[in-house]
Scaffold this motif. Sequence first.
Motif, PDB file in Angstrom:
ATOM      1  N   GLU A 160       0.814  -1.214   0.000  1.00 28.77           N
ATOM      2  CA  GLU A 160       0.000   0.000   0.000  1.00 28.77           C
ATOM      3  C   GLU A 160       0.851   1.270   0.000  1.00 28.77           C
ATOM      4  OE1 GLU A 160      -3.175  -0.192  -0.466  1.00 28.77           O
ATOM      5  OE2 GLU A 160      -3.204  -2.391  -0.316  1.00 28.77           O
ATOM      6  N   GLY A 161       1.893   1.259  -0.814  1.00 31.51           N
ATOM      7  CA  GLY A 161       2.744   2.439  -0.958  1.00 31.51           C
ATOM      8  C   GLY A 161       3.801   2.611   0.109  1.00 31.51           C
ATOM      9  N   THR A 162       3.897   1.670   1.053  1.00 29.13           N
ATOM     10  CA  THR A 162       4.902   1.728   2.116  1.00 29.13           C
ATOM     11  C   THR A 162       5.948   0.636   1.901  1.00 29.13           C
ATOM     12  OG1 THR A 162       3.843   0.162   3.652  1.00 29.13           O
ATOM     13  CG2 THR A 162       3.084   2.468   3.705  1.00 29.13           C
ATOM     14  N   VAL A 163       7.051   0.753   2.633  1.00 30.34           N
ATOM     15  CA  VAL A 163       8.116  -0.258   2.596  1.00 30.34           C
ATOM     16  C   VAL A 163       8.417  -0.682   4.032  1.00 30.34           C
ATOM     17  CG1 VAL A 163      10.484  -0.765   1.914  1.00 30.34           C
ATOM     18  CG2 VAL A 163       9.105   0.799   0.534  1.00 30.34           C
ATOM     19  N   VAL A 164       8.501  -1.991   4.246  1.00 27.09           N
ATOM     20  CA  VAL A 164       8.829  -2.501   5.579  1.00 27.09           C
ATOM     21  C   VAL A 164      10.314  -2.354   5.856  1.00 27.09           C
ATOM     22  CG1 VAL A 164       8.982  -4.557   7.038  1.00 27.09           C
ATOM     23  CG2 VAL A 164       6.899  -4.113   5.717  1.00 27.09           C
ATOM     24  N   GLN A 165      10.625  -1.830   7.029  1.00 31.48           N
ATOM     25  CA  GLN A 165      12.001  -1.752   7.527  1.00 31.48           C
ATOM     26  C   GLN A 165      12.085  -2.608   8.780  1.00 31.48           C
ATOM     27  OE1 GLN A 165      13.827   2.160   7.657  1.00 31.48           O
ATOM     28  NE2 GLN A 165      14.839   1.680   9.579  1.00 31.48           N
ATOM     29  N   ALA A 166      12.951  -3.615   8.758  1.00 32.23           N
ATOM     30  CA  ALA A 166      13.087  -4.529   9.889  1.00 32.23           C
ATOM     31  C   ALA A 166      14.114  -4.016  10.892  1.00 32.23           C
ATOM     32  CB  ALA A 166      13.482  -5.918   9.410  1.00 32.23           C
ATOM     33  N   LEU A 167      13.868  -4.296  12.152  1.00 33.30           N
ATOM     34  CA  LEU A 167      14.766  -3.890  13.237  1.00 33.30           C
ATOM     35  C   LEU A 167      14.866  -5.016  14.240  1.00 33.30           C
ATOM     36  CD1 LEU A 167      16.335  -1.600  14.796  1.00 33.30           C
ATOM     37  CD2 LEU A 167      14.144  -1.087  15.907  1.00 33.30           C
ATOM     38  N   GLN A 168      16.089  -5.386  14.616  1.00 30.63           N
ATOM     39  CA  GLN A 168      16.264  -6.371  15.689  1.00 30.63           C
ATOM     40  C   GLN A 168      16.392  -5.647  17.019  1.00 30.63           C
ATOM     41  OE1 GLN A 168      19.905  -8.883  16.520  1.00 30.63           O
ATOM     42  NE2 GLN A 168      18.527 -10.512  15.838  1.00 30.63           N
ATOM     43  N   LEU A 169      15.585  -6.068  17.976  1.00 27.33           N
ATOM     44  CA  LEU A 169      15.608  -5.490  19.322  1.00 27.33           C
ATOM     45  C   LEU A 169      16.390  -6.397  20.269  1.00 27.33           C
ATOM     46  CD1 LEU A 169      11.836  -4.505  19.655  1.00 27.33           C
ATOM     47  CD2 LEU A 169      13.760  -2.922  19.332  1.00 27.33           C
ATOM     48  N   PRO A 170      17.243  -5.842  21.102  1.00 30.19           N
ATOM     49  CA  PRO A 170      17.882  -6.656  22.147  1.00 30.19           C
ATOM     50  C   PRO A 170      16.852  -7.025  23.208  1.00 30.19           C
ATOM     51  CG  PRO A 170      18.442  -4.352  22.453  1.00 30.19           C
ATOM     52  CD  PRO A 170      17.669  -4.426  21.163  1.00 30.19           C
ATOM     53  N   CYS A 171      16.946  -8.227  23.710  1.00 30.74           N
ATOM     54  CA  CYS A 171      16.028  -8.645  24.776  1.00 30.74           C
ATOM     55  C   CYS A 171      16.595  -8.168  26.116  1.00 30.74           C
ATOM     56  CB  CYS A 171      15.861 -10.161  24.764  1.00 30.74           C
ATOM     57  SG  CYS A 171      14.526 -10.724  25.848  1.00 30.74           S
ATOM     58  N   VAL A 172      16.621  -6.851  26.250  1.00 32.01           N
ATOM     59  CA  VAL A 172      17.227  -6.208  27.421  1.00 32.01           C
ATOM     60  C   VAL A 172      16.371  -5.004  27.808  1.00 32.01           C
ATOM     61  CG1 VAL A 172      19.266  -5.028  28.331  1.00 32.01           C
ATOM     62  CG2 VAL A 172      19.540  -6.931  26.714  1.00 32.01           C
ATOM     63  N   PHE A 173      16.002  -4.932  29.066  1.00 31.29           N
ATOM     64  CA  PHE A 173      15.260  -3.781  29.570  1.00 31.29           C
ATOM     65  C   PHE A 173      16.081  -2.511  29.344  1.00 31.29           C
ATOM     66  CE2 PHE A 173      13.406  -7.250  32.063  1.00 31.29           C
ATOM     67  CZ  PHE A 173      12.054  -6.964  31.974  1.00 31.29           C
ATOM     68  N   GLY A 174      15.433  -1.451  28.933  1.00 30.10           N
ATOM     69  CA  GLY A 174      16.118  -0.187  28.721  1.00 30.10           C
ATOM     70  C   GLY A 174      16.803  -0.115  27.382  1.00 30.10           C
ATOM     71  N   ARG A 175      17.737  -1.021  27.119  1.00 33.72           N
ATOM     72  CA  ARG A 175      18.481  -0.980  25.865  1.00 33.72           C
ATOM     73  C   ARG A 175      17.547  -1.154  24.665  1.00 33.72           C
ATOM     74  NH1 ARG A 175      22.973  -5.340  25.512  1.00 33.72           N
ATOM     75  NH2 ARG A 175      23.506  -4.350  27.507  1.00 33.72           N
ATOM     76  N   SER A 176      16.541  -1.994  24.809  1.00 34.35           N
ATOM     77  CA  SER A 176      15.599  -2.196  23.706  1.00 34.35           C
ATOM     78  C   SER A 176      14.895  -0.897  23.341  1.00 34.35           C
ATOM     79  CB  SER A 176      14.577  -3.274  24.069  1.00 34.35           C
ATOM     80  OG  SER A 176      13.900  -2.950  25.275  1.00 34.35           O
ATOM     81  N   ILE A 177      14.581  -0.085  24.339  1.00 33.08           N
ATOM     82  CA  ILE A 177      13.933   1.204  24.077  1.00 33.08           C
ATOM     83  C   ILE A 177      14.874   2.127  23.316  1.00 33.08           C
ATOM     84  CG2 ILE A 177      12.906   3.260  25.134  1.00 33.08           C
ATOM     85  CD1 ILE A 177      11.990   1.521  27.451  1.00 33.08           C
ATOM     86  N   HIS A 178      16.140   2.165  23.700  1.00 31.78           N
ATOM     87  CA  HIS A 178      17.114   3.022  23.017  1.00 31.78           C
ATOM     88  C   HIS A 178      17.255   2.632  21.544  1.00 31.78           C
ATOM     89  CE1 HIS A 178      17.932   4.725  26.837  1.00 31.78           C
ATOM     90  NE2 HIS A 178      18.730   3.776  27.291  1.00 31.78           N
ATOM     91  N   VAL A 179      17.255   1.332  21.261  1.00 27.61           N
ATOM     92  CA  VAL A 179      17.379   0.866  19.883  1.00 27.61           C
ATOM     93  C   VAL A 179      16.145   1.264  19.079  1.00 27.61           C
ATOM     94  CG1 VAL A 179      17.471  -1.208  18.434  1.00 27.61           C
ATOM     95  CG2 VAL A 179      18.950  -1.022  20.445  1.00 27.61           C
ATOM     96  N   LEU A 180      14.963   1.109  19.666  1.00 31.27           N
ATOM     97  CA  LEU A 180      13.732   1.507  18.980  1.00 31.27           C
ATOM     98  C   LEU A 180      13.699   3.015  18.762  1.00 31.27           C
ATOM     99  CD1 LEU A 180      10.977   0.651  17.830  1.00 31.27           C
ATOM    100  CD2 LEU A 180      10.023   1.000  20.120  1.00 31.27           C
ATOM    101  N   ASP A 181      14.080   3.780  19.779  1.00 29.60           N
ATOM    102  CA  ASP A 181      14.128   5.239  19.649  1.00 29.60           C
ATOM    103  C   ASP A 181      15.029   5.667  18.496  1.00 29.60           C
ATOM    104  OD1 ASP A 181      12.378   5.946  21.674  1.00 29.60           O
ATOM    105  OD2 ASP A 181      13.946   6.209  23.186  1.00 29.60           O
ATOM    106  N   ALA A 182      16.212   5.055  18.407  1.00 35.74           N
ATOM    107  CA  ALA A 182      17.166   5.420  17.371  1.00 35.74           C
ATOM    108  C   ALA A 182      16.610   5.122  15.985  1.00 35.74           C
ATOM    109  CB  ALA A 182      18.489   4.686  17.588  1.00 35.74           C
ATOM    110  N   ALA A 183      15.927   3.986  15.840  1.00 34.99           N
ATOM    111  CA  ALA A 183      15.361   3.623  14.537  1.00 34.99           C
ATOM    112  C   ALA A 183      14.260   4.594  14.130  1.00 34.99           C
ATOM    113  CB  ALA A 183      14.829   2.197  14.581  1.00 34.99           C
ATOM    114  N   MET A 184      13.388   4.945  15.065  1.00 26.47           N
ATOM    115  CA  MET A 184      12.304   5.876  14.736  1.00 26.47           C
ATOM    116  C   MET A 184      12.857   7.260  14.422  1.00 26.47           C
ATOM    117  SD  MET A 184       9.078   4.766  17.168  1.00 26.47           S
ATOM    118  CE  MET A 184       9.880   5.132  18.743  1.00 26.47           C
ATOM    119  N   ALA A 185      13.873   7.681  15.170  1.00 24.93           N
ATOM    120  CA  ALA A 185      14.497   8.979  14.909  1.00 24.93           C
ATOM    121  C   ALA A 185      15.168   8.996  13.545  1.00 24.93           C
ATOM    122  CB  ALA A 185      15.507   9.309  16.000  1.00 24.93           C
TER     123      ALA A 185
END
Length: 228
Positions: free
Chosen positions: A39-64
Amino acid sequence: MTTDDKAPRVLVAGFEPFENDPVNPAWEIARALEGWRCEGTVVQALQLPCVFGRSIHVLDAAMAGIAESGRPLPLVLCIGAAGGRTEISLERAALNVDDARIPDNAGYQPIDIEVEAGGPAAYFSTLPIKAMVRDMRAAGLPAAVSNSAGTFVCNHIFYALMHRLATRPMLAHTRGGFVHVPYLPEQAASRPGVASMALQTQVEAFRVAIRTALLVRDDVRETAGRLH
């Protein structure tokens, strides 16, 4: 996917293996979807660490990074494994609590700690989860609404995602949520009696779910409640 492609991104984030498992279906699904156009979008995959806190930082960086590239981000979908479940489980709500049954991959085991200090007690998914379940079932793919994402790193990232979507103006037009998935057959082989689902089946279920999430704005009103 080309670097000059300005198509909107669908960020699909799956967790790395944890608890001594060599594979995590969440990441296998995410990376299988990398570059898929819908539908006009492209999927971008991201691997998250299974770690409290660090997983949020990785997600934040990808969205930014997506925001800085000038690409719209209409959808963020996080995925985690839930061994023993028989269906693709679309989570309804995230709780503001970390209460780990086991340590994460960094050896950290928080007990009764808020994900976001002073944040709301819970957030609801902003995905049309009932419509997504409806369409997956119509395609012959097992799916259900779930009312508990647990209190481990899956709920942790789910809550953090929804908090950011609710509080950051740059993400005001982004919808998001969390999906739990069953074991893969190779995982179930060493766990007699435990349910599993083939990777190809799970990937196809996510293709259906993503398309519905992009096309449906207002969720359907039909029962998905449970007695317990």
